[in-house]
Design a protein around this motif. Structure first.
Motif, PDB file in Angstrom:
ATOM      1  N   GLU A   6      -7.336  -6.076  -6.422  1.00 14.08           N
ATOM      2  CA  GLU A   6      -6.437  -5.441  -7.381  1.00 14.08           C
ATOM      3  C   GLU A   6      -7.147  -4.309  -8.116  1.00 14.08           C
ATOM      4  O   GLU A   6      -6.544  -3.278  -8.407  1.00 14.08           O
ATOM      5  CB  GLU A   6      -5.904  -6.467  -8.392  1.00 14.08           C
ATOM      6  CG  GLU A   6      -4.872  -7.406  -7.828  1.00 14.08           C
ATOM      7  CD  GLU A   6      -3.556  -6.734  -7.491  1.00 14.08           C
ATOM      8  OE1 GLU A   6      -3.135  -5.782  -8.182  1.00 14.08           O
ATOM      9  OE2 GLU A   6      -2.924  -7.171  -6.506  1.00 14.08           O
ATOM     10  N   GLN A   7      -8.422  -4.496  -8.411  1.00  7.69           N
ATOM     11  CA  GLN A   7      -9.197  -3.473  -9.118  1.00  7.69           C
ATOM     12  C   GLN A   7      -9.309  -2.205  -8.270  1.00  7.69           C
ATOM     13  O   GLN A   7      -9.114  -1.094  -8.777  1.00  7.69           O
ATOM     14  CB  GLN A   7     -10.595  -4.015  -9.450  1.00  7.69           C
ATOM     15  CG  GLN A   7     -11.433  -3.069 -10.269  1.00  7.69           C
ATOM     16  CD  GLN A   7     -12.797  -3.666 -10.616  1.00  7.69           C
ATOM     17  OE1 GLN A   7     -13.175  -4.703 -10.111  1.00  7.69           O
ATOM     18  NE2 GLN A   7     -13.518  -2.965 -11.483  1.00  7.69           N
ATOM     19  N   GLU A   8      -9.583  -2.371  -6.997  1.00  5.20           N
ATOM     20  CA  GLU A   8      -9.643  -1.216  -6.098  1.00  5.20           C
ATOM     21  C   GLU A   8      -8.265  -0.565  -5.968  1.00  5.20           C
ATOM     22  O   GLU A   8      -8.154   0.663  -5.919  1.00  5.20           O
ATOM     23  CB  GLU A   8     -10.142  -1.639  -4.710  1.00  5.20           C
ATOM     24  CG  GLU A   8     -11.591  -2.058  -4.677  1.00  5.20           C
ATOM     25  CD  GLU A   8     -12.016  -2.654  -3.347  1.00  5.20           C
ATOM     26  OE1 GLU A   8     -13.229  -2.796  -3.142  1.00  5.20           O
ATOM     27  OE2 GLU A   8     -11.144  -2.988  -2.512  1.00  5.20           O
ATOM     28  N   TYR A   9      -7.238  -1.380  -5.929  1.00  2.00           N
ATOM     29  CA  TYR A   9      -5.865  -0.885  -5.838  1.00  2.00           C
ATOM     30  C   TYR A   9      -5.530  -0.023  -7.053  1.00  2.00           C
ATOM     31  O   TYR A   9      -5.005   1.088  -6.918  1.00  2.00           O
ATOM     32  CB  TYR A   9      -4.909  -2.073  -5.704  1.00  2.00           C
ATOM     33  CG  TYR A   9      -3.440  -1.744  -5.764  1.00  2.00           C
ATOM     34  CD1 TYR A   9      -2.829  -1.008  -4.759  1.00  2.00           C
ATOM     35  CD2 TYR A   9      -2.659  -2.194  -6.819  1.00  2.00           C
ATOM     36  CE1 TYR A   9      -1.472  -0.722  -4.808  1.00  2.00           C
ATOM     37  CE2 TYR A   9      -1.304  -1.920  -6.879  1.00  2.00           C
ATOM     38  CZ  TYR A   9      -0.712  -1.178  -5.871  1.00  2.00           C
ATOM     39  OH  TYR A   9       0.633  -0.897  -5.928  1.00  2.00           O
ATOM     40  N   GLU A  10      -5.831  -0.521  -8.238  1.00  2.00           N
ATOM     41  CA  GLU A  10      -5.575   0.230  -9.472  1.00  2.00           C
ATOM     42  C   GLU A  10      -6.369   1.536  -9.491  1.00  2.00           C
ATOM     43  O   GLU A  10      -5.848   2.586  -9.882  1.00  2.00           O
ATOM     44  CB  GLU A  10      -5.910  -0.615 -10.706  1.00  2.00           C
ATOM     45  CG  GLU A  10      -4.968  -1.777 -10.931  1.00  2.00           C
ATOM     46  CD  GLU A  10      -3.538  -1.356 -11.203  1.00  2.00           C
ATOM     47  OE1 GLU A  10      -3.308  -0.303 -11.837  1.00  2.00           O
ATOM     48  OE2 GLU A  10      -2.623  -2.080 -10.766  1.00  2.00           O
TER      49      GLU A  10
ATOM     50  N   GLU B 160      -0.227  -2.629  -0.304  1.00  2.00           N
ATOM     51  CA  GLU B 160       1.074  -3.061  -0.837  1.00  2.00           C
ATOM     52  C   GLU B 160       1.865  -3.849   0.199  1.00  2.00           C
ATOM     53  O   GLU B 160       2.527  -4.832  -0.137  1.00  2.00           O
ATOM     54  CB  GLU B 160       1.880  -1.859  -1.322  1.00  2.00           C
ATOM     55  CG  GLU B 160       1.334  -1.260  -2.592  1.00  2.00           C
ATOM     56  CD  GLU B 160       2.054  -0.009  -3.041  1.00  2.00           C
ATOM     57  OE1 GLU B 160       2.792   0.605  -2.229  1.00  2.00           O
ATOM     58  OE2 GLU B 160       1.884   0.362  -4.213  1.00  2.00           O
ATOM     59  N   LYS B 161       1.797  -3.427   1.444  1.00  2.00           N
ATOM     60  CA  LYS B 161       2.523  -4.128   2.502  1.00  2.00           C
ATOM     61  C   LYS B 161       2.013  -5.561   2.647  1.00  2.00           C
ATOM     62  O   LYS B 161       2.785  -6.488   2.859  1.00  2.00           O
ATOM     63  CB  LYS B 161       2.374  -3.373   3.820  1.00  2.00           C
ATOM     64  CG  LYS B 161       3.247  -3.876   4.932  1.00  2.00           C
ATOM     65  CD  LYS B 161       3.133  -2.977   6.147  1.00  2.00           C
ATOM     66  CE  LYS B 161       4.116  -3.371   7.210  1.00  2.00           C
ATOM     67  NZ  LYS B 161       4.026  -2.514   8.380  1.00  2.00           N
ATOM     68  N   GLU B 162       0.703  -5.742   2.501  1.00  2.00           N
ATOM     69  CA  GLU B 162       0.106  -7.067   2.645  1.00  2.00           C
ATOM     70  C   GLU B 162       0.259  -7.925   1.388  1.00  2.00           C
ATOM     71  O   GLU B 162       0.423  -9.137   1.486  1.00  2.00           O
ATOM     72  CB  GLU B 162      -1.379  -6.936   2.988  1.00  2.00           C
ATOM     73  CG  GLU B 162      -1.629  -6.369   4.363  1.00  2.00           C
ATOM     74  CD  GLU B 162      -3.100  -6.089   4.637  1.00  2.00           C
ATOM     75  OE1 GLU B 162      -3.956  -6.422   3.789  1.00  2.00           O
ATOM     76  OE2 GLU B 162      -3.389  -5.533   5.704  1.00  2.00           O
ATOM     77  N   HIS B 163       0.186  -7.307   0.213  1.00  2.00           N
ATOM     78  CA  HIS B 163       0.157  -8.075  -1.034  1.00  2.00           C
ATOM     79  C   HIS B 163       1.471  -8.066  -1.812  1.00  2.00           C
ATOM     80  O   HIS B 163       1.694  -8.926  -2.664  1.00  2.00           O
ATOM     81  CB  HIS B 163      -0.974  -7.561  -1.926  1.00  2.00           C
ATOM     82  CG  HIS B 163      -2.322  -7.849  -1.355  1.00  2.00           C
ATOM     83  ND1 HIS B 163      -2.939  -7.012  -0.452  1.00  2.00           N
ATOM     84  CD2 HIS B 163      -3.151  -8.899  -1.514  1.00  2.00           C
ATOM     85  CE1 HIS B 163      -4.103  -7.516  -0.104  1.00  2.00           C
ATOM     86  NE2 HIS B 163      -4.259  -8.670  -0.728  1.00  2.00           N
ATOM     87  N   TYR B 164       2.323  -7.100  -1.555  1.00  2.00           N
ATOM     88  CA  TYR B 164       3.609  -7.000  -2.245  1.00  2.00           C
ATOM     89  C   TYR B 164       4.715  -6.725  -1.234  1.00  2.00           C
ATOM     90  O   TYR B 164       5.393  -5.702  -1.313  1.00  2.00           O
ATOM     91  CB  TYR B 164       3.583  -5.880  -3.297  1.00  2.00           C
ATOM     92  CG  TYR B 164       2.475  -6.006  -4.295  1.00  2.00           C
ATOM     93  CD1 TYR B 164       2.494  -7.008  -5.249  1.00  2.00           C
ATOM     94  CD2 TYR B 164       1.403  -5.114  -4.294  1.00  2.00           C
ATOM     95  CE1 TYR B 164       1.472  -7.118  -6.187  1.00  2.00           C
ATOM     96  CE2 TYR B 164       0.388  -5.219  -5.219  1.00  2.00           C
ATOM     97  CZ  TYR B 164       0.417  -6.227  -6.160  1.00  2.00           C
ATOM     98  OH  TYR B 164      -0.585  -6.337  -7.080  1.00  2.00           O
ATOM     99  N   PRO B 165       4.907  -7.638  -0.283  1.00  2.00           N
ATOM    100  CA  PRO B 165       5.923  -7.371   0.743  1.00  2.00           C
ATOM    101  C   PRO B 165       7.323  -7.323   0.132  1.00  2.00           C
ATOM    102  O   PRO B 165       7.631  -8.038  -0.824  1.00  2.00           O
ATOM    103  CB  PRO B 165       5.783  -8.553   1.703  1.00  2.00           C
ATOM    104  CG  PRO B 165       5.169  -9.638   0.888  1.00  2.00           C
ATOM    105  CD  PRO B 165       4.304  -8.953  -0.136  1.00  2.00           C
TER     106      PRO B 165
END
Length: 129
Positions: A10-14, A47-52
């Motif tokens: 999540e940190q890398e995502y942000e 996002e596809k993997e973590h927020y489908p």
């Protein structure tokens, strides 16, 4: 942060989202533009993997498509059959056939992935026949 690997936390995502906000409007051929393109790809994968996002129910998708296109239920007659059959399908009393699905895809421009999903029929979860 250097973008030399996929986003896994999540940190890398942000951090990727924040960086993308800064370089988003850069010219495509510039280093920042190429970085933006890479970030979009990495973010989409995360996002596809973590927020489908689940596909919409086929009947709801059909109803929304006819509303968006300014159509009426009777405009589905060429794709589905008679006025009665249109009513039965939209009220979940009759399953769509393969031909109906093909026709609705063409008429409404809905993806096959949406139309071929299982959906509730007569109060029970049914597979499209």
């Amino acid at each position: 942060m250097k973008w030399d690997k996929i986003i896994t936390t999540e940190q890398e995502y942000e951090a990727a989202l924040n960086r993308l906000a800064k370089v988003f409007e850069a010219h495509q051929d510039s280093p920042e533009g190429m970085e933006a393109e890479l970030l979009v790809t990495l973010i989409e994968k995360f996002e596809k993997e973590h927020y489908p996002i689940n596909l919409p129910d086929p009947i709801i998708a059909i109803r929304e498509a006819i509303e968006m296109k300014g159509l009426k239920e009777k405009d589905l007659i060429p794709a589905i059959g008679s006025k009665t059959t249109v009513s039965l399908v939209l009220n979940r009393k009759r399953a769509m056939t393969v031909d109906m699905i093909r026709n609705l895809k063409e008429l409404l421009g809905l993806p096959l992935e949406v139309l071929i999903q299982p959906y509730e029929l007569n109060g029970e979860r049914e597979l499209v026949k």
